[in-house]
Design a protein around this motif. Structure first.
Motif, PDB file in Angstrom:
ATOM      1  N   SER A  25       2.845   4.344  -1.148  1.00 50.29           N
ATOM      2  CA  SER A  25       2.870   5.179  -2.353  1.00 50.29           C
ATOM      3  C   SER A  25       3.560   6.490  -2.009  1.00 50.29           C
ATOM      4  O   SER A  25       3.527   6.938  -0.858  1.00 50.29           O
ATOM      5  N   LYS A  51       2.582   9.309  -2.993  1.00 49.54           N
ATOM      6  CA  LYS A  51       1.496  10.249  -2.684  1.00 49.54           C
ATOM      7  C   LYS A  51       1.169  10.255  -1.192  1.00 49.54           C
ATOM      8  O   LYS A  51       0.935  11.311  -0.612  1.00 49.54           O
ATOM      9  N   THR A 107       0.817  -1.223   0.000  1.00 51.89           N
ATOM     10  CA  THR A 107       0.000   0.000   0.000  1.00 51.89           C
ATOM     11  C   THR A 107       0.847   1.268   0.000  1.00 51.89           C
ATOM     12  O   THR A 107       0.305   2.367  -0.104  1.00 51.89           O
TER      13      THR A 107
END
Length: 174
Positions: free
Chosen positions: A82, A84, A80
């Motif tokens: 990232s 971002k 999970t």
């Protein structure tokens, strides 16, 4: 999670909410549901009312918990991760450390001021857009403070969780 309902069979298939999470537990459960290949039904006709935090300090603490929850999610489910999701922490490091370094090394000052200028410009443009859309001049003052609470809160939470991990009785987690 907000605005979600699960059938009992979902919990029987993937397990319950992970109680080690005090934030992001819905994202973690939904990740397990997705990994099992299960789907959700979107019902766009359903409406609900959300009650946001009533203070900037409350919003900051909420976002800090969310930031910490994101790190716990990445630790439990590395896939999970990232870039971002790390941006708030990068922003906090840039804002604080970059500011200090630019005071010590003047060659860095234009880069720091440029980066902060870009951030503040985006916040200003969004604030003006929201003020015009909702016809509320007060948004010009409120929206930048809300963005600061969101970005610094989430960033601080990510950094805190990465550095300290789960701590008991942390007053900021409430």
């Amino acid at each position: 999670g907000v605005a979600v309902a699960y059938r009992k069979s979902i919990f029987e298939t993937v397990g319950m909410f992970d109680e080690d999470f005090d934030a992001c537990e819905d994202v973690e459960l939904n990740h397990r549901i997705d990994k099992m290949g299960l789907q959700c039904l979107l019902a766009p006709d359903i409406r609900l009312k959300y009650h946001p935090r009533s203070s900037l300090s409350g919003l900051f603490r909420q976002m800090m918990r969310y930031g910490r929850g994101r790190v716990r999610l990445m630790k439990k489910h590395p896939e999970t991760f990232s870039i971002k999701s790390m941006l708030p922490a990068c922003f906090v490091v840039f804002a604080l450390l970059g500011g200090m370094l630019s005071l010590l090394f003047s060659v860095l000052t234009p880069f720091y001021l440029g980066g902060m200028g870009v951030y503040l410009s985006v916040v200003l443009v969004v604030s003006v857009g929201l003020a015009m859309e909702h016809r509320r001049a007060a948004f010009l003052a409120m929206v930048p403070m809300v963005f600061a609470a969101i970005h610094f809160g989430a960033g601080y939470g990510i950094i805190k969780e990465l550095v300290m991990g789960k701590t008991a009785n942390d007053p900021l987690d409430r």
